[in-house]
Design a protein around this motif. Structure first.
Motif, PDB file in Angstrom:
ATOM      1  N   ALA A  74       3.755   4.722  -4.653  1.00  0.00           N
ATOM      2  CA  ALA A  74       3.742   6.084  -5.499  1.00  0.00           C
ATOM      3  C   ALA A  74       3.491   5.900  -6.958  1.00  0.00           C
ATOM      4  O   ALA A  74       4.017   4.863  -7.536  1.00  0.00           O
ATOM      5  CB  ALA A  74       4.763   7.035  -5.159  1.00  0.00           C
TER       6      ALA A  74
ATOM      7  N   SER B 283      -1.974   1.808  -6.453  1.00  0.00           N
ATOM      8  CA  SER B 283      -1.257   2.413  -5.107  1.00  0.00           C
ATOM      9  C   SER B 283      -1.130   1.064  -4.167  1.00  0.00           C
ATOM     10  O   SER B 283      -0.585   1.612  -3.223  1.00  0.00           O
ATOM     11  CB  SER B 283      -1.717   3.682  -4.873  1.00  0.00           C
ATOM     12  N   GLN B 284      -2.065   0.238  -4.303  1.00  0.00           N
ATOM     13  CA  GLN B 284      -2.117  -0.999  -3.256  1.00  0.00           C
ATOM     14  C   GLN B 284      -2.438  -2.190  -3.967  1.00  0.00           C
ATOM     15  O   GLN B 284      -3.305  -2.009  -5.043  1.00  0.00           O
ATOM     16  CB  GLN B 284      -2.802  -0.612  -2.171  1.00  0.00           C
TER      17      GLN B 284
ATOM     18  N   TYR C 185       0.876  -1.126  -0.011  1.00  0.00           N
ATOM     19  CA  TYR C 185       0.084  -0.008   0.045  1.00  0.00           C
ATOM     20  C   TYR C 185       0.942   1.249   0.106  1.00  0.00           C
ATOM     21  O   TYR C 185       2.175   1.232   0.410  1.00  0.00           O
ATOM     22  CB  TYR C 185      -0.923  -0.019   1.064  1.00  0.00           C
ATOM     23  N   GLY C 186       0.356   2.288  -0.490  1.00  0.00           N
ATOM     24  CA  GLY C 186       1.175   3.523  -0.506  1.00  0.00           C
ATOM     25  C   GLY C 186       2.037   3.477  -1.721  1.00  0.00           C
ATOM     26  O   GLY C 186       3.063   4.340  -1.493  1.00  0.00           O
TER      27      GLY C 186
END
Length: 106
Positions: free
Chosen positions: A16, A44-45, A13-14
């Motif tokens: 970029a 993004s995840q 997750y997260g």
């Protein structure tokens, strides 16, 4: 720690939008077992899982090939490797999927 026959799950997750690369998973004998491409501009995840089993194709033909510390390496991004371990213990019934297929039985 995981027992032989268990699935290995991971969640990213997260991620970029400018991050993309490949996650490579190596057995304790440094054999690449599986790989996953990721692209943060698309997701993004994400979740992923795999379940080790003995196959000639992946050069893992006996249960002992899985026992020990595995390494997950991230290529294309500056993330440190992640390690996890399979112990010499079966999940009930897993002997069916993880049996000795080696021709020389070593």
């Amino acid at each position: 720690q995981h027992r032989l026959g268990e699935h290995v799950f991971f969640v990213a997750y997260g991620v970029a939008p400018n991050e993309n690369g490949t996650i490579r998973v190596y057995t304790p004998k440094n054999i690449e077992y599986v790989s996953y491409f990721f692209d943060g501009s698309k997701k993004s995840q994400f979740n992923q899982y795999f379940k080790p089993d003995t196959t000639f194709r992946k050069n893992t033909c006996k249960p002992e090939d899985f026992i020990g510390v595995w390494t997950m390496v991230f290529e294309g991004v500056p993330y440190p490797p992640i390690q996890f371990e399979f112990i010499n213990e079966y999940l009930p019934g897993a002997e069916v999927d993880i049996k000795n297929l080696c021709r020389d039985s070593t």
